[in-house]
Design a protein around this motif. Structure first.
Motif, mmCIF file in Angstrom:
data_model
loop_
_atom_site.group_PDB
_atom_site.id
_atom_site.type_symbol
_atom_site.label_atom_id
_atom_site.label_comp_id
_atom_site.label_asym_id
_atom_site.label_seq_id
_atom_site.Cartn_x
_atom_site.Cartn_y
_atom_site.Cartn_z
ATOM 1 N N ASP A 42 -89.397 -47.144 6.733
ATOM 2 C CA ASP A 42 -88.938 -48.018 5.654
ATOM 3 C C ASP A 42 -90.029 -48.259 4.613
ATOM 4 O O ASP A 42 -89.919 -49.164 3.794
ATOM 5 C CB ASP A 42 -88.433 -49.353 6.210
ATOM 6 C CG ASP A 42 -89.457 -50.046 7.096
ATOM 7 O OD1 ASP A 42 -90.490 -49.421 7.425
ATOM 8 O OD2 ASP A 42 -89.236 -51.215 7.466
ATOM 9 N N PHE A 81 -80.202 -48.203 10.870
ATOM 10 C CA PHE A 81 -79.756 -49.266 9.975
ATOM 11 C C PHE A 81 -79.048 -50.335 10.794
ATOM 12 O O PHE A 81 -78.329 -50.039 11.746
ATOM 13 C CB PHE A 81 -78.807 -48.727 8.901
ATOM 14 C CG PHE A 81 -79.481 -47.845 7.894
ATOM 15 C CD1 PHE A 81 -79.954 -48.358 6.708
ATOM 16 C CD2 PHE A 81 -79.658 -46.495 8.150
ATOM 17 C CE1 PHE A 81 -80.590 -47.548 5.777
ATOM 18 C CE2 PHE A 81 -80.295 -45.666 7.241
ATOM 19 C CZ PHE A 81 -80.757 -46.199 6.043
ATOM 20 N N GLN A 86 -82.501 -51.189 6.634
ATOM 21 C CA GLN A 86 -83.155 -50.139 7.412
ATOM 22 C C GLN A 86 -84.246 -50.740 8.284
ATOM 23 O O GLN A 86 -85.000 -51.605 7.842
ATOM 24 C CB GLN A 86 -83.763 -49.079 6.496
ATOM 25 C CG GLN A 86 -84.332 -47.903 7.280
ATOM 26 C CD GLN A 86 -84.961 -46.879 6.370
ATOM 27 O OE1 GLN A 86 -85.666 -47.236 5.436
ATOM 28 N NE2 GLN A 86 -84.707 -45.614 6.628
#
Length: 368
Positions: A42, A81, A86
């Motif tokens: 991320d 997710f 995320q």
């Protein structure tokens, strides 16, 4: 340029992940530089910079040795997710940080090589790297995230230099490396306009960059009479904050990394003059994590890059129900180089980081 795709089995039936590695130059030649982005999936800055770096390297006149780039180092995290958000830092299957829990090969390496090394440093390096590769191959893994760890270790275990590209919540550029390599990465820090370079031989929980270096350090200590060089210099590069993502900035960072590779003699050409240095290395054990003493809304009192003194107010926590304002003060002096990207704080939340010169911490120095 050579592209290789690695296939990694997923957690459930019929699921798979792909990991791409791009090589520039000749693998048979030395040195080997390994660069990856997005181990915390991320964290987009490292991914886009690694992508831009591939374009820069493809256009380079010549590469002496090999530069190996993995633009997206964590396909497992990239696929996770939850409720529209995320989760690329922790594996949702077992809760582990994707940049922790790499194997410590030092003890096995020392046992295997106790009678096999001589006085020739180059010959020793070749033997050590071959044994490290064998240890990686023997590592039995089951989960997809450990399969990713093993794949990345195989790609990086024989590298001379390693750059692991990350970012913080909101931050100035900063680097983590071992004290032995502060001089080597000084040029990289300067060219990226880093505001902190944080040094620790062991920061705890065996992150990727340390797992590549630690066997060399352990072996040199275990066999002090042998001629054992430090065969891998590694660093974690924090490319500002999570939202600092745009193509222009990525190209600039990629160009800075190429200039660093010119400094090393890996990319052909004279390196451009480096900008002024913005910081000197400081111990990671002297970096203060500013902790929230209460829950509430966060209002920062200082901009990033500010030099603070112990007692300065870093931020204020506002209780939205009572209106109580709690000032959070620095406990050390140094550069305010990173802070959280959320403005809602729970009690105990890490709100910021200050790079100081005075050592005051021990034990694990990184967040879990």
């Amino acid at each position: 340029m050579k592209e290789t795709i690695f296939d990694i089995e997923g957690q459930g039936p019929g699921t798979r992940h792909s990991l791409k590695c791009v090589e520039f130059g000749r693998h048979a030649d030395t040195p080997l530089v390994y660069i990856q982005g997005g181990l915390h999936a991320d964290e987009a800055p490292g991914i886009i910079v690694a992508h831009a770096l591939c374009a820069e390297l493809e256009a380079a006149d010549a590469i002496f040795g090999c530069v190996r780039v993995v633009p997206v180092a964590n396909p497992v995290g990239l696929s996770q997710f939850s409720l529209g958000q995320q989760e690329g830092r922790f594996d949702l299957y077992d809760g582990r940080n994707f940049n922790r829990h790499y194997p410590d090969f030092g003890p096995k390496l020392s046992a295997r090589l106790s009678n096999r090394l001589g006085t020739d440093a180059s010959a020793n390096t070749a033997v050590i790297r071959a044994e490290l590769m064998a240890l990686v191959e023997e590592w039995h893994v089951v989960t997809p995230s450990d399969n990713v760890r093993k794949c990345l270790m195989k790609l990086a275990i024989d590298a001379d230099y390693v750059l692991d590209l990350h970012c913080d919540g909101e931050a100035e550029v900063h680097l983590y490396t071992q004290p032995h390599f502060a001089r080597i990465f000084s040029s990289l820090a300067t060219r990226l306009h880093a505001r902190a370079v944080l040094l620790a031989e062991i920061s705890g929980l065996n992150p990727f960059d340390e797992a590549l270096v630690r066997p060399w350090l352990d072996l040199a200590r275990a066999l002090p009479d042998e001629n054992i060089p430090l065969g891998c210099a590694s660093t974690t590069v924090e490319l500002r904050g999570r939202s600092d993502v745009d193509r222009r900035r990525a190209r600039s960072d990629a160009e800075a990394i190429v200039e660093f590779l010119r400094d090393l003699g890996v990319v052909k050409g004279s390196a451009a003059q480096a900008p002024a240095k913005l910081c000197e290395p400081t111990p990671l054990a002297g970096s203060e994590a500013v902790i929230s003493p209460s829950a509430g809304v966060v209002s920062y009192a200082l901009d990033l890059g500010h030099h603070v003194r112990a007692g300065d107010v870093i931020d204020e926590i506002i209780d939205p129900l009572s209106g109580t304002v709690t000032a959070v003060k620095a406990q050390t002096s140094g550069v305010f180089y990173a802070r959280a990207d959320s403005r809602i704080a729970e009690r105990g939340k890490r709100l910021g980081k200050i790079a100081g010169n005075d050592v005051f911490r021990n034990g694990p120095l990184l967040s879990p």
